[in-house]
Design a protein around this motif. Structure first.
Motif, mmCIF file in Angstrom:
data_model
loop_
_atom_site.group_PDB
_atom_site.id
_atom_site.type_symbol
_atom_site.label_atom_id
_atom_site.label_comp_id
_atom_site.label_asym_id
_atom_site.label_seq_id
_atom_site.Cartn_x
_atom_site.Cartn_y
_atom_site.Cartn_z
ATOM 1 N N ASN A 175 0.824 -1.336 0.032
ATOM 2 C CA ASN A 175 -0.016 0.014 0.114
ATOM 3 C C ASN A 175 0.736 1.320 0.101
ATOM 4 O OD1 ASN A 175 -2.879 1.351 0.774
ATOM 5 N ND2 ASN A 175 -1.534 2.149 2.011
ATOM 6 N N TYR A 214 2.294 4.966 -2.964
ATOM 7 C CA TYR A 214 2.425 6.688 -2.955
ATOM 8 C C TYR A 214 3.629 6.922 -3.265
ATOM 9 C CZ TYR A 214 -1.676 6.431 0.307
ATOM 10 O OH TYR A 214 -2.860 6.149 0.662
ATOM 11 N N ALA A 219 3.392 6.164 -7.667
ATOM 12 C CA ALA A 219 1.934 6.049 -8.018
ATOM 13 C C ALA A 219 1.664 6.457 -9.524
ATOM 14 C CB ALA A 219 1.153 7.236 -7.289
ATOM 15 N N THR A 233 -3.926 10.966 -8.276
ATOM 16 C CA THR A 233 -3.153 10.331 -6.847
ATOM 17 C C THR A 233 -3.756 11.028 -5.609
ATOM 18 O OG1 THR A 233 -1.295 10.356 -8.413
ATOM 19 C CG2 THR A 233 -0.747 10.518 -6.127
ATOM 20 N N THR A 248 -6.307 8.811 -4.105
ATOM 21 C CA THR A 248 -5.631 7.903 -3.262
ATOM 22 C C THR A 248 -5.504 8.394 -1.593
ATOM 23 O OG1 THR A 248 -3.169 8.182 -3.684
ATOM 24 C CG2 THR A 248 -4.405 6.896 -5.193
ATOM 25 N N CYS A 255 -8.684 8.648 0.110
ATOM 26 C CA CYS A 255 -9.282 7.817 0.496
ATOM 27 C C CYS A 255 -8.835 6.921 1.836
ATOM 28 C CB CYS A 255 -9.051 6.419 -0.551
ATOM 29 S SG CYS A 255 -10.217 6.519 -1.875
ATOM 30 N N GLU A 256 -7.528 7.019 1.881
ATOM 31 C CA GLU A 256 -6.704 6.352 3.009
ATOM 32 C C GLU A 256 -7.244 7.359 4.270
ATOM 33 O OE1 GLU A 256 -2.802 5.203 4.922
ATOM 34 O OE2 GLU A 256 -2.888 5.015 2.938
ATOM 35 N N ILE A 311 -7.401 0.267 -7.106
ATOM 36 C CA ILE A 311 -6.472 0.955 -6.570
ATOM 37 C C ILE A 311 -7.111 1.839 -5.294
ATOM 38 C CG2 ILE A 311 -4.611 2.695 -6.392
ATOM 39 C CD1 ILE A 311 -4.037 1.808 -9.464
ATOM 40 N N PHE A 312 -8.044 2.536 -5.591
ATOM 41 C CA PHE A 312 -8.769 3.432 -4.403
ATOM 42 C C PHE A 312 -9.234 2.468 -3.333
ATOM 43 C CE2 PHE A 312 -9.447 6.898 -8.028
ATOM 44 C CZ PHE A 312 -8.431 7.566 -7.131
ATOM 45 N N ILE A 322 -6.651 0.851 -1.364
ATOM 46 C CA ILE A 322 -6.150 1.887 -0.215
ATOM 47 C C ILE A 322 -7.214 1.985 0.953
ATOM 48 C CG2 ILE A 322 -5.580 4.262 0.240
ATOM 49 C CD1 ILE A 322 -4.090 4.005 -2.761
#
Length: 503
Positions: A290, A294, A297, A315, A318, A321-322, A377-378, A381
């Motif tokens: 994960n 970053y 990316a 990016t 992402t 999201c986290e 990917i989203f 994360i």
């Protein structure tokens, strides 16, 4: 002063202390993960230009990638060094002073980064990343200890999880500052790398106003008056006698003992499976890939078929999201429990890794597959933020006693940083060599981690250290004499480390 006013004052003081410590602490980890993505092309060109000017050598693409990967991944080796010295520093200087002294590494690294371009030295960037990594390694270990020892019992889980919230906020902040319209342009990348000094200055100006950890003051320093003053500042005017009695009891239990060394935990049968659990889960946090997203990316989104001009904006999503997921985890952890959040997060990550692999396989045959890849990917994360990101850092506080806790954090932090270095080094090559199967190794790590949590990690929500220890003794002393088990468990609760050779 009324109880309501006192509680409000206490909460405000605690929240301000958390913000002050975290803005120069775990926020730096997330921030320094994120800012390296935007200037990728510019720093690679700088490396090429430096080699041409110094030695008249034109580097091949793979050579530039290798140097760039070293710049990115050396951050992890710095973090490993920071994790190793964090324990002795907290014992010698205390939690708060350790965080303040930690800014020496940060400021020196920021200065090297800002001046590297004028000096035409990519080596200065490498050294800067090492020092920034040391700063992050120390803060990632010390901050959760500081929070866990300063917060009241009913807020301990939420306050400890705020470390993960600030980490994810640092990721978002780094991605925003790294936009081409701000500091992510060709002319400003050196200022982007040095911008991490600003949160450090804020911490230096604000954290001295807040007290040291009350538990450290009483248990480690034996200063009861300073402990009471710290509690008054953090809780308000009235101190609950039960909380002070709990700390005094812990002081009595730890009397005559010294903090454990990391190697002593490896030889202590009474904490064997606690240590294994912390090492496995800390390693899985990085081996799931994960945080490397970053770092790289641009590589990931290019592989997913996203246009180059859209990548920097996607990016940011992402990190958002986290950040959102960590806040949700903070709200849910006390009701759902640590074990549920960890296992659920890794199971969901496994599912999304499989879907992502399928989407990459069909991306050239179906027009909308790149968007499914991006969605995966989203969600990957998001699932990470809902469980592993928040819960992993809390476990050493809940599984180990005061004397063993610094050593446990040293070991957990070392595993995290070592595995981040390994994944950081191989990630771009995994993406380029495995192509559509690049997430298969990460999906495998996730399913194995979920199985471990389901089989071996007991729930720690709302349990005392004694109750958690009893759960682990079923594994620690499986097949051994019950009398030895009971005696060693009693000694462990009194803070007495009993090596396995004594059994």
């Amino acid at each position: 002063m009324s109880p309501a006013v006192t509680e409000k004052s206490s909460s405000q003081t605690l929240m301000l202390m958390v913000a002050s410590a975290a803005i120069g602490g775990t926020l730096q980890y997330g921030y320094n993960l994120a800012i390296m993505n935007a200037p990728t092309t510019f720093i690679q060109n700088f490396i090429n230009e430096t080699f041409l000017e110094r030695w008249d050598i034109q580097l091949e693409d793979y050579q530039v990638t290798l140097v760039w990967t070293i710049i990115v991944s050396i951050f992890s080796l710095g973090g490993l060094s920071g994790a190793l010295i964090a324990g002795p520093m907290t014992i010698r200087f205390g939690r708060k002073k350790c965080l303040l002294l930690n800014n020496i590494f940060l400021m020196t690294g920021a200065l090297l980064a800002v001046t590297s371009r004028a000096a035409k030295s990519f080596e200065m960037i490498i050294l800067s990343r090492v020092l920034i990594g040391v700063n992050a390694g120390i803060s990632m270990n010390v901050q959760p200890m500081y929070f866990g020892e300063s917060a009241p019992k009913h807020l301990r889980g939420a306050v400890s999880l705020s470390s993960a919230v600030f980490t994810s906020f640092g990721v978002v902040l780094g991605q925003v500052v790294g936009l081409r319209e701000i500091l992510g342009s060709e002319s400003c990348w050196q200022y982007l790398l040095g911008s991490n000094a600003i949160p450090g200055f804020i911490q230096l100006l604000t954290l001295p106003w807040f007290p040291e950890s009350p538990r450290y003051l009483l248990i480690d320093r034996g200063d009861k008056e300073a402990c009471i003053n710290a509690l008054r500042q953090l809780r308000g005017c009235e101190i609950q006698s039960s909380e002070l009695d709990e700390i005094l009891q812990e002081q009595v239990e730890a009397k005559g003992t010294r903090p454990s060394r990391p190697w002593e935990l490896f030889s202590d049968r009474s904490v064997r499976w606690q240590l294994i659990s912390v090492m496995v889960i800390s390693s899985a946090m990085q081996l799931c890939g994960n945080d490397s997203i970053y770092f790289y990316a641009s590589y990931v989104f290019k592989e997913a078929g996203i246009p180059d001009d859209k990548i920097q904006y996607i990016t940011i999503g992402t990190g958002a999201c986290e950040f959102t997921a960590c806040i949700m985890c903070n709200l849910l952890i006390e009701s759902k429990g640590r074990r549920f959040m960890l296992m659920g997060g890794y199971i969901l990550m496994t599912i999304w890794a499989v879907v992502f692999t399928v989407a990459l396989w069909f991306e050239h045959n179906i027009s909308w597959m790149p968007y499914l890849s991006m969605t995966c990917i989203f969600t990957y994360i998001l699932s990470f933020g809902m469980g592993p990101a928040g819960v992993t850092g809390v476990l050493p506080t809940e599984l180990f006693s005061q004397n063993a806790r610094p050593a446990a954090y040293m070991i957990a932090g070392s595993m995290m940083w070592l595995n981040l270095f390994i994944i950081g080094m191989i990630f771009p090559f995994l993406v380029s060599d495995l192509n559509e199967f690049c997430f298969v190794p990460f999906g495998t790590v996730c399913i194995m981690s979920a199985l471990y949590v389901g089989l071996f990690l007991p729930e720690t929500k709302g349990k005392s250290l004694l109750a958690i220890t009893r759960e682990f003794q079923k594994l620690n002393y499986k097949g051994h004499d019950k009398k030895d088990e009971s005696q060693t468990q009693a000694n462990y609760q009194l803070g007495e480390v009993v090596p396995s050779t004594a059994l």
